[in-house]
Design a protein around this motif. Structure first.
Motif, PDB file in Angstrom:
ATOM      1  N   GLU A   1       0.218   2.225  -2.220  1.00 59.20           N
ATOM      2  CA  GLU A   1       1.605   1.768  -2.334  1.00 59.20           C
ATOM      3  C   GLU A   1       1.863   1.131  -3.700  1.00 59.20           C
ATOM      4  O   GLU A   1       2.932   1.322  -4.298  1.00 59.20           O
ATOM      5  N   LEU A   2       0.872   0.377  -4.206  1.00 55.84           N
ATOM      6  CA  LEU A   2       1.006  -0.232  -5.529  1.00 55.84           C
ATOM      7  C   LEU A   2       1.102   0.840  -6.612  1.00 55.84           C
ATOM      8  O   LEU A   2       1.905   0.734  -7.548  1.00 55.84           O
ATOM      9  N   ARG A   3       0.289   1.872  -6.496  1.00 55.55           N
ATOM     10  CA  ARG A   3       0.300   2.945  -7.488  1.00 55.55           C
ATOM     11  C   ARG A   3       1.630   3.689  -7.477  1.00 55.55           C
ATOM     12  O   ARG A   3       2.125   4.122  -8.523  1.00 55.55           O
ATOM     13  N   ALA A   4       2.176   3.857  -6.272  1.00 61.17           N
ATOM     14  CA  ALA A   4       3.471   4.541  -6.170  1.00 61.17           C
ATOM     15  C   ALA A   4       4.551   3.764  -6.915  1.00 61.17           C
ATOM     16  O   ALA A   4       5.528   4.339  -7.400  1.00 61.17           O
TER      17      ALA A   4
END
Length: 434
Positions: free
Chosen positions: A389-392
């Motif tokens: 989710e952080l990478r998104a």
């Protein structure tokens, strides 16, 4: 000499000196509310020292299994990093309750080490209490005179209260002591630095072997000392260290107390011991901690979330984290190490048949491994999802409080969270707050 012979010789020696040979007490410190586990050979004799009880025997010798994983005497986080710290160890002791005192205890210690075990006298140093003005205690001249008859003056060293005055606590029985140290370095190293310069300096090869305590006083609550009506002897010698010396090893892990277990761990994990520090440390941690766990369970301490059981579960989970992170193992295997440890124990400690005990302990450990590996895998999955989710969001920073939340909610060890975040090149904000 193997460890069985060394053990037998010690007990036979003191039996000839008219000592009653006792079995080891439990690892649970049942008679001392200030302790969870038996952490020294003297724990079970405290009542005799202070006169609350009278011993049936005036002379006793024994082997005592000890655990030092809680409280002040706690070597947990040193284990594995060096080659001589242990959480579970065995203490050899001889005791006198109002019977013999300094002369006999010093004579017999010297006789056993140099005449029976044939230890090299040139490697031995002894320490003596040098006195203390605050307690109005003078230099221990009596011990000095006895040692002078056995060892060169240059091998007799003088230390203060920190090293040569033993106390149970802020109050209680206490007294001066004399310690026997052994220099295990090679000749070249000895020529460069004399052994006497390294005594009590935490050198891994200039080690304390035997502490002989002369219990003469009682420390009152106001700090003053009063003489006891009867003087006692309390000695403690580390079995692992004695085996290291007599088997000419540089590490307690290289003695036959541990080699069988280290070999078994290496085989079952497809590793080679003695090649890389990282793997060696992991294997030493597993070997040491598994002995603690198996000895504890055999004494009836079952891993749980309460008191004694919580500590043993914590130790067991530290082993699992170690093999998961360092040896890259994600399936139970510790339960397979129970049998070799029981084979070691059967000569001195087992009360139950080997077969039934092996099944009971293996079953308990396998259950704990499955449970904790499931916890690790679920927590790791949750963290991987958060990282996705952080990478998104094109973010490469995660809050430290999330790492703690995963530990608090799912039981994911922080060490494993660090591994996963490092692998994914995710920085943790405010790690220091964890």
């Amino acid at each position: 000499m193997n460890h069985k012979q060394i053990r037998k010789i010690f007990l036979s020696f003191f039996k000839r000196k008219k000592h009653k040979i006792l079995n080891s007490a439990s690892l649970v410190a049942k008679k001392d509310s200030s302790l969870m586990f038996t952490n020294a050979g003297m724990n079970i004799f405290q009542a005799f020292f202070i006169g609350q009880k009278k011993s049936q025997y005036s002379r006793i010798a024994n082997f005592q299994k000890c655990l030092r994983i809680t409280g002040k005497h706690n070597d947990l986080f040193e284990v594995g990093k060096d080659t001589y710290h242990h959480t579970m160890f065995e203490m050899l002791g001889n005791w006198s309750f109002g019977d013999y005192f300094k002369k006999e205890s010093i004579n017999w210690a010297w006789e056993l080490l140099t005449e029976v075990y044939k230890m090299d006298k040139s490697n031995i140093y002894v320490t003596i209490f040098k006195g203390n003005k605050e307690d109005k205690l003078s230099f221990d001249s009596e011990s000095f005179q006895y040692w002078k008859n056995k060892i060169d003056d240059s091998k007799i060293l003088f230390f203060d209260k920190k090293h040569n005055f033993w106390e149970m606590g802020k109050t209680g029985p206490c007294g001066t002591c004399t310690e026997i140290h052994v220099d295990l370095r090679n000749e070249k190293e000895k020529l460069q630095i004399p052994g006497k310069n390294l005594v009590n300096k935490k050198h891994p090869l200039v080690i304390e072997l035997w502490n002989i305590v002369f219990i003469q006083f009682f420390r009152k609550s106001d700090g003053t000392l009063v003489k006891l009506p009867n003087f006692h002897i309390d000695t403690g010698m580390g079995f692992e260290r004695l085996c290291m010396i007599l088997q000419n090893k540089k590490s307690t892990y290289d003695t036959d107390i541990f080699t069988y277990l280290i070999k078994s761990i290496a085989q079952k994990t497809d590793q080679i011991y003695g090649v890389t520090d990282k793997i060696d440390i992991a294997i030493r941690i597993i070997a040491d901690h598994m002995r603690s766990v198996v000895f504890a369970i055999s004494d009836g301490i079952i891993p749980s979330n309460k008191k004694y059981g919580y500590v043993i579960r914590k130790i067991l989970r530290r082993i699992i984290v170690t093999y998961y992170l360092t040896l890259k193992i994600n399936k139970p295997f510790l339960f397979k190490l129970v049998n070799p440890i029981l084979c070691y124990m059967k000569h001195s400690y087992l009360k139950k048949s080997n077969t039934s005990l092996k099944y009971d302990i293996s079953t308990i450990i396998l259950r704990e491994e499955k449970l904790f590996l499931k916890t690790i895998n679920l927590g790791s999955y949750k963290l991987e999802k958060i990282i996705e989710e952080l990478r998104a969001k094109k973010c490469n920073i995660i809050a430290g409080k999330i790492i703690y939340w995963l530990y608090d909610t799912y039981g994911l060890p922080i060490e494993i969270s660090k591994l996963i975040t490092n692998k994914n090149k995710i920085k943790v904000f405010s790690y220091d707050s964890l």
